[in-house]
Design an enzyme around this catalytic site. Sequence first.
Site, short mmCIF file in Angstrom:
data_model
loop_
_atom_site.label_atom_id
_atom_site.label_comp_id
_atom_site.label_asym_id
_atom_site.label_seq_id
_atom_site.Cartn_x
_atom_site.Cartn_y
_atom_site.Cartn_z
N CYS A 53 0.82 -1.23 0.00
CA CYS A 53 0.00 0.00 0.00
C CYS A 53 0.85 1.27 0.00
CB CYS A 53 -0.99 0.00 1.15
SG CYS A 53 -0.29 -0.16 2.80
N ASP A 175 -7.85 5.27 -0.94
CA ASP A 175 -7.37 4.02 -0.35
C ASP A 175 -6.75 3.14 -1.44
OD1 ASP A 175 -7.07 1.54 0.87
OD2 ASP A 175 -8.97 1.64 1.93
N HIS A 177 -5.82 0.04 -1.27
CA HIS A 177 -5.94 -1.40 -1.00
C HIS A 177 -6.92 -2.13 -1.94
CE1 HIS A 177 -4.31 0.28 2.76
NE2 HIS A 177 -3.72 -0.89 2.90
#
Length: 217
Positions: A53, A175, A177
């Site tokens: 990440c 994000d 992810h």
Amino acid sequence: VTAAPLSALELLRDVHLGLALPCRGPARLALLSGHYLYYHYGCDGLDDRGWGCGYRTLQTLCSWPEGQSSGVPGLAAIQAALEDMGDKPPGFRGSRDWIGCVEASLCLEHFGGPQGRLCHVPRGAGLVGELERLYSHFLEGGGPVMVGGDADAQSKALLGVCEGPGRDTYVLTLDPHYWGTPKSRSQLQAAGWVGWRTVSSVFDSNSFYNLCLTRRT
């Protein structure tokens, strides 16, 4: 989520566009300038779930302000650079070791990307005191802000700040992810991969945080 085949995907640009504001009649609003690409798990064919990440957020930072992939280093190049700089020990290449904001700032300078300015916040609760810095950053033409901590080690990017009339404050978060093949901005927005969240829900009060604020060189 259905797993995508491990092949390079077409990257989406400026995935926050079209999002509704988190409140009616905001007292203050500041968003990043320029353009960026959304880098996420597996987007280049490498399965980096569980460890990549920070690299993906760094790649998003490197794609700003033109929103282009040219000049954005791959994960292998990032690891090689950190090892060559002496920031990481021999053998870091090819590992699944995480990186954070400190490594990101080193790589931004190494690869000639946007300027990355580090800011350390001892506890997540202290980020409320950094909101003025974030407002100024975005209002002055700043780009994505990488965020990472210790207790909260999940990297993310901030794209804007909004203060509601009731003094509730929100940050626009991206994000990295996501795993799969995103079809559109609206798909990512509906699933919450990019969206407005209250400051208290984004930051763990027990974690320290580093921020890497990108500016044009």
